[in-house]
Design a protein around this motif. Structure first.
Motif, PDB file in Angstrom:
ATOM      1  N   ASN B  28       0.913  -1.238   0.101  1.00  0.00           N
ATOM      2  CA  ASN B  28       0.136   0.099  -0.150  1.00  0.00           C
ATOM      3  C   ASN B  28       1.261   1.123   0.033  1.00  0.00           C
ATOM      4  O   ASN B  28       0.741   2.212  -0.838  1.00  0.00           O
ATOM      5  N   ASN B  29       1.894   1.100   0.830  1.00  0.00           N
ATOM      6  CA  ASN B  29       2.992   2.520   0.924  1.00  0.00           C
ATOM      7  C   ASN B  29       3.374   2.597  -0.402  1.00  0.00           C
ATOM      8  O   ASN B  29       3.751   3.720  -0.852  1.00  0.00           O
ATOM      9  N   ASN B  30       3.475   1.736  -1.179  1.00  0.00           N
ATOM     10  CA  ASN B  30       4.373   1.932  -2.530  1.00  0.00           C
ATOM     11  C   ASN B  30       3.475   1.839  -3.823  1.00  0.00           C
ATOM     12  O   ASN B  30       3.737   1.378  -4.962  1.00  0.00           O
ATOM     13  N   GLY B  31       1.997   1.962  -3.516  1.00  0.00           N
ATOM     14  CA  GLY B  31       0.967   2.280  -4.713  1.00  0.00           C
ATOM     15  C   GLY B  31       0.468   0.797  -5.217  1.00  0.00           C
ATOM     16  O   GLY B  31       0.078   0.795  -6.222  1.00  0.00           O
ATOM     17  N   ILE B  32       0.828  -0.282  -4.792  1.00  0.00           N
ATOM     18  CA  ILE B  32       0.566  -1.608  -5.276  1.00  0.00           C
ATOM     19  C   ILE B  32      -0.636  -2.202  -4.688  1.00  0.00           C
ATOM     20  O   ILE B  32      -1.012  -2.067  -3.308  1.00  0.00           O
TER      21      ILE B  32
END
Lengths: 252, 252
Positions: B28-32
């Motif tokens: 989530n932190n990395n947009g996935i």
């Protein structure tokens, strides 16, 4: 003197023992040993911390405890705080990859600190004020809040990587030269004829296709030997088959 | 179409619910958003997973489950496995930072998979055989074993960072020009005389010291205004003090 020994990770008032343990692993993976906890909470589960630390026992046993952040960083030159918020101390704020060489430059000669705040509230303004640098960790803009040990991992990983001491494992087999490659292609050409896979007029076209497939990556000497062995075996089978056919013809 | 939507994180036979939850946060932190679990264990604590996922609820709820790795990656072009061991599939092995552009290039048009093994035993050889690429995460050579969510975080972070969409927060205040800086230095020079901090012969030397201090970083317009205000106030105090002295002299 190992430059990484000059890097201290400081956790300010952390809540969860599990996170402290995971931080021990995170720093250990990146060659860092100096860990401090500021303003310890009575409810922290240190058994959970020990469990999550796994093999990072040395880091876990060596945790230093301080009452205040000021004491924990007193001997450090660079004091870098992490903050998901922006707008405070912006002009001393660096994406972590840009900060890594600054950290290493100072850590050559001095102790430096990487400071991480509480799981829920991060660092307070008076704690950020003690920091000479603010580190930003690039994240999706909608979800900036990192797990504590993830934040520590990224900062330590960027510094460890910037040190440039990691040796990626590389292919140890010798790369094949053109002579070996062409002998391999000669055998495959022969094999395709012998097994009647292609007719003569299609042979050059098929060879171009195979050259494209095999040359997409580097071929090693063992790779060529496998491919040559495979071609020879197919030709041997084709030869056996022909002999059987001749035997049959003679018998009838 | 968001390129990060084409990246699937695959956990093979994970043990701990807490790790699955931490992985939800990491992606989530990395947009996935695309997370798959292969060969789920009956003992996995999914409540713990939900708890550790925190605000990554969307990722947690969308977890896909597969019986085999082969099924989980069937629609993916690049299938990248992580391995702490070396010597297997070495010639398709990349440090994660070198792998990131390869991943993004394929993810422009196709689904790709990042595959992570069990906490204790990693990926088995028949699982690594399904991988088109092997990712190495640089670590201290003495301690190569990463926590599962740390490994996922690093891989996703390198890919997110390579995408180059993160905007670091920057100083928004205007940088001071030479004219403003020199007016500030003029006031400080005047202030040092008025407050009798230095004698005339030391003044130039002291000014060089101050110039060095203030020019070490970029001075902004607000910075100069703070420094000018401070100098003016000190001069005002010095003036008040002189007036008091004169008053005293007249009274006696």
């Amino acid at each position: 003197m190992n430059i990484l020994d000059n890097i201290r990770v400081v956790l300010v008032n952390p809540m969860h023992g599990g996170n402290i343990g995971a931080v021990c692993r995170a720093i250990n993976n990146n060659g860092i040993t100096d860990l401090a906890v500021v303003d310890e909470r009575p409810e922290t589960d240190w058994n959970e911390a020990r469990k999550l630390a796994c093999n990072a026992r040395e880091q876990f046993e060596a945790i230093k405890k301080f009452d205040t952040l000021r004491e924990a960083v007193a001997d450090c030159t660079v004091v870098a705080g992490t903050s998901a918020r922006t707008g405070f101390y912006r002009d001393t704020s660096y994406p972590v990859r840009d900060f890594a060489p600054i950290a290493l430059e100072s850590a050559k000669e001095h102790k430096i600190a990487l400071v991480f705040g509480r799981e829920d509230k991060g660092l307070f303004n008076e704690e950020l004020a003690l920091c000479s640098h603010i580190i930003q960790i690039p994240t999706d803009e909608l979800y900036r809040s990192l797990n504590l040990s993830h934040a520590v991992y990224i900062c330590c990983y960027e510094i460890y990587t910037a040190l440039g001491i990691f040796q990626p494992s590389e292919e140890s087999a010798e790369e094949a030269n053109s002579d070996l490659r062409e002998r391999m292609f000669d055998l495959w050409r022969e094999m395709m004829t012998e097994t009647q896979f292609v007719h003569d007029q299609k042979l050059d076209h098929m060879m171009m296709g195979l050259r494209r497939i095999f040359n997409r990556g580097k071929l090693t000497v063992p790779d060529c030997k496998i491919l040559m062995g495979l071609a020879k075996q197919s030709m041997w089978v084709a030869d056996q088959w022909r002999k059987e056919q001749n035997k049959d013809k003679k018998m009838h």
